[in-house]
Design a protein around this motif. Structure first.
Motif, PDB file in Angstrom:
ATOM      1  N   GLN A  22       1.240  -1.284   0.175  1.00  0.00           N
ATOM      2  CA  GLN A  22       0.327  -0.015  -0.161  1.00  0.00           C
ATOM      3  C   GLN A  22       0.789   1.028   0.113  1.00  0.00           C
ATOM      4  OE1 GLN A  22      -2.151  -0.842   3.482  1.00  0.00           O
ATOM      5  NE2 GLN A  22      -1.629   1.123   4.791  1.00  0.00           N
ATOM      6  N   GLU A  23       2.235   1.509   0.390  1.00  0.00           N
ATOM      7  CA  GLU A  23       2.915   2.198   0.488  1.00  0.00           C
ATOM      8  C   GLU A  23       3.679   2.987  -0.538  1.00  0.00           C
ATOM      9  OE1 GLU A  23       3.829  -0.524   1.783  1.00  0.00           O
ATOM     10  OE2 GLU A  23       3.702   0.314   4.132  1.00  0.00           O
ATOM     11  N   LEU A  24       3.441   4.593  -0.615  1.00  0.00           N
ATOM     12  CA  LEU A  24       3.389   5.128  -2.500  1.00  0.00           C
ATOM     13  C   LEU A  24       4.330   4.646  -2.638  1.00  0.00           C
ATOM     14  CD1 LEU A  24       1.429   8.742  -2.033  1.00  0.00           C
ATOM     15  CD2 LEU A  24       1.339   7.114  -3.235  1.00  0.00           C
ATOM     16  N   ARG A 332      -7.570  -1.087   0.194  1.00  0.00           N
ATOM     17  CA  ARG A 332      -6.489  -1.227  -0.287  1.00  0.00           C
ATOM     18  C   ARG A 332      -6.351  -1.479  -2.342  1.00  0.00           C
ATOM     19  NH1 ARG A 332      -3.310  -5.529   3.269  1.00  0.00           N
ATOM     20  NH2 ARG A 332      -2.137  -4.152   4.850  1.00  0.00           N
ATOM     21  N   GLU A 333      -7.629  -2.405  -2.101  1.00  0.00           N
ATOM     22  CA  GLU A 333      -8.136  -2.473  -3.458  1.00  0.00           C
ATOM     23  C   GLU A 333      -8.590  -1.263  -3.762  1.00  0.00           C
ATOM     24  OE1 GLU A 333     -11.610  -4.425  -5.644  1.00  0.00           O
ATOM     25  OE2 GLU A 333      -9.688  -5.687  -4.889  1.00  0.00           O
ATOM     26  N   LEU A 334      -9.038  -1.079  -3.456  1.00  0.00           N
ATOM     27  CA  LEU A 334      -9.637   0.897  -3.431  1.00  0.00           C
ATOM     28  C   LEU A 334      -9.346   1.907  -4.025  1.00  0.00           C
ATOM     29  CD1 LEU A 334     -13.130   0.952  -1.571  1.00  0.00           C
ATOM     30  CD2 LEU A 334     -13.004   0.699  -4.049  1.00  0.00           C
ATOM     31  N   TYR A 335      -7.818   1.493  -3.437  1.00  0.00           N
ATOM     32  CA  TYR A 335      -6.697   2.696  -2.947  1.00  0.00           C
ATOM     33  C   TYR A 335      -6.328   2.425  -4.199  1.00  0.00           C
ATOM     34  CZ  TYR A 335      -1.922   4.776  -2.351  1.00  0.00           C
ATOM     35  OH  TYR A 335      -1.299   5.717  -2.349  1.00  0.00           O
ATOM     36  N   ALA A 354      -4.229  14.511  -5.648  1.00  0.00           N
ATOM     37  CA  ALA A 354      -3.359  13.869  -4.739  1.00  0.00           C
ATOM     38  C   ALA A 354      -3.617  14.347  -3.463  1.00  0.00           C
ATOM     39  CB  ALA A 354      -2.344  14.995  -5.685  1.00  0.00           C
ATOM     40  N   THR A 355      -4.773  14.992  -3.027  1.00  0.00           N
ATOM     41  CA  THR A 355      -4.865  15.003  -2.250  1.00  0.00           C
ATOM     42  C   THR A 355      -4.905  14.410  -1.102  1.00  0.00           C
ATOM     43  OG1 THR A 355      -4.464  17.695  -1.643  1.00  0.00           O
ATOM     44  CG2 THR A 355      -5.903  16.756  -0.100  1.00  0.00           C
ATOM     45  N   PHE A 356      -6.434  13.559  -2.285  1.00  0.00           N
ATOM     46  CA  PHE A 356      -7.194  12.995  -1.886  1.00  0.00           C
ATOM     47  C   PHE A 356      -5.996  11.249  -1.374  1.00  0.00           C
ATOM     48  CE2 PHE A 356     -12.319  13.548  -2.038  1.00  0.00           C
ATOM     49  CZ  PHE A 356     -11.508  15.024  -1.173  1.00  0.00           C
ATOM     50  N   ALA A 357      -5.089  11.026  -2.310  1.00  0.00           N
ATOM     51  CA  ALA A 357      -4.646   9.997  -2.501  1.00  0.00           C
ATOM     52  C   ALA A 357      -3.754  10.321  -1.468  1.00  0.00           C
ATOM     53  CB  ALA A 357      -3.781   9.897  -3.920  1.00  0.00           C
ATOM     54  N   ARG A 358      -2.971  11.260  -1.066  1.00  0.00           N
ATOM     55  CA  ARG A 358      -2.189  11.290   0.358  1.00  0.00           C
ATOM     56  C   ARG A 358      -2.530  11.101   1.338  1.00  0.00           C
ATOM     57  NH1 ARG A 358       2.646   9.761   0.907  1.00  0.00           N
ATOM     58  NH2 ARG A 358       3.305  10.940   3.038  1.00  0.00           N
ATOM     59  N   TYR A 359      -4.146  11.712   1.691  1.00  0.00           N
ATOM     60  CA  TYR A 359      -4.678  11.514   3.345  1.00  0.00           C
ATOM     61  C   TYR A 359      -4.866  10.318   2.766  1.00  0.00           C
ATOM     62  CZ  TYR A 359      -7.828  12.018   7.059  1.00  0.00           C
ATOM     63  OH  TYR A 359      -8.333  11.967   8.082  1.00  0.00           O
ATOM     64  N   ALA A 360      -5.621   9.476   1.844  1.00  0.00           N
ATOM     65  CA  ALA A 360      -5.837   7.923   1.928  1.00  0.00           C
ATOM     66  C   ALA A 360      -4.457   7.458   2.311  1.00  0.00           C
ATOM     67  CB  ALA A 360      -6.072   7.382   0.684  1.00  0.00           C
TER      68      ALA A 360
END
Length: 368
Positions: A22-24, A332-335, A354-360
């Motif tokens: 899950q980590e970027l 995790r799948e949705l992310y 990008a904000t939503f991705a980072r907060y998730a």
């Protein structure tokens, strides 16, 4: 009966999930940072949301109205883009974009800029401006700046962050004041999948109040959340999403109540909140037909908000609860589904996703 059916459905694995890291990845984080770092300076196109009270307003540009938060198409996106840059700076203080972020914050988080931003809310007919979505993100930004200012391993960064947070609090204090005045007027929740969703805003406001030790604000928020949602039962989540949602109304309430109810009370409340059909529907990937459409692309954001709400709910549930593992896997799948689309939109998604991705990602990291 309903509870038994619900847990039986969960055990069958109605949501298709798969394991992944899950980590970027480094390249993804770099690309995410580039989005707000560029867009906080992009003044046009701009959806100001400004109410013109007379012809003199026609001469005002977005930057005139909002000297700090003029970019990113709209005010709230500019605010939460600064939150994201602050969060990555705090968690990765030596990242390559450090100097560019410091320069941006030095330009935008000045005392004069924040006084002007705060004064905007005193303008005629501007008292409800960005209520309460933008308000929530502004408090989240203030919260994050204070976290950055408390870091002791980087003297330069800590010193700058203390000044930035002090200036931004000129606006945050104004927002808190307005929110305290507004709460007694709220008789009904706003169960919507876009900006006006009240559960989302209440959750972020509670986070802020707790981080700042504002017990009066916290208690008023908790009382309002109980008043609006403690009796919620059998929500029709199977009707979600609407065509342009970036929030799941049902998940936002369930996320909010993790902050409101003690764990045992929360488990009892949750047992009659979702229906089996609703859970199955929420675990499905949102289908996005046009990534270049400014409102249809909201559905990419929905993947991320479902991910962060499911992750937070799973984190709060006790070990062995049927939804704990289910929501962890589904989040995790949705992310990852959101990440597979985020870099393929135009400015309609580029200015905010990008904000939503980072907060998730932040919420999911805390759930490990």
């Amino acid at each position: 009966m309903l509870r038994t059916a619900l847990f039986s459905l969960l055990a069958l694995g109605a949501c298709s999930t798969s394991a992944f890291a899950q980590e970027l990845r480094g390249d993804e984080l770099k690309r995410l940072i580039e989005m707000p770092l560029k867009n906080i300076y992009v003044e046009y196109p701009n959806k100001t949301g400004h109410t013109f009270v007379d012809s003199t307003d026609l001469r005002l540009s977005p930057r005139d109205l909002h000297p700090a938060f003029y970019g990113c198409f709209d005010w709230h996106s500019a605010v939460h883009s600064h939150w994201m840059l602050c969060e990555v700076l705090r968690t990765n203080p030596q990242l390559a974009e450090r100097e560019a972020i410091l320069e941006a914050f030095d330009k935008h988080f000045t005392e004069s800029n924040m006084l002007a931003e705060a004064a905007y809310f005193d303008r005629k007919l501007a008292g409800s401006y960005e209520r309460t979505y933008g308000w929530a993100w502004l408090l989240k930004l203030s919260e994050e700046l204070h976290r950055l200012a408390s870091e002791e391993n980087d003297a330069e960064l800590q010193g700058k962050a203390k000044a930035w947070s002090r200036h931004v609090d000129l606006l945050a204090d104004k927002i808190v004041q307005k929110w305290k005045q507004y709460l007694p007027k709220v008789n009904y929740p706003n169960r919507i999948g876009t900006h006006s969703n009240s559960a989302f805003a209440l959750a972020f406001a509670i986070d802020y109040a707790r981080s700042r030790g504002d017990q009066d604000f916290e208690q008023a928020l908790l009382q309002k959340a109980r008043e609006l949602h403690a009796s919620d039962r059998h929500v029709p989540a199977e009707w979600e999403p609407n065509a342009t949602d970036f929030f799941s109304p049902s998940l936002m309430v369930a996320d909010l109540m993790t902050r409101v109810l003690p764990q045992r009370e929360y488990v009892r409340w949750l047992s009659s909140y979702f229906t089996p059909a609703g859970i199955e529907r929420l675990c499905q990937r949102p289908q996005v037909s046009d990534l270049t459409d400014y409102t249809i692309v909201h559905l990419v954001g929905l993947a991320f908000t479902r991910a962060w709400t499911m992750a937070r709910i799973a984190q709060y549930l006790p070990k062995g609860h049927a939804l704990k593992a289910r929501f962890t896997r589904a989040s995790r799948e949705l992310y990852r589904h959101g990440m597979s689309q985020i870099f393929n939109s135009n400015y309609g998604g580029d200015h905010w996703l990008a904000t939503f991705a980072r907060y998730a990602d932040e919420v999911m990291r805390s759930n490990q």
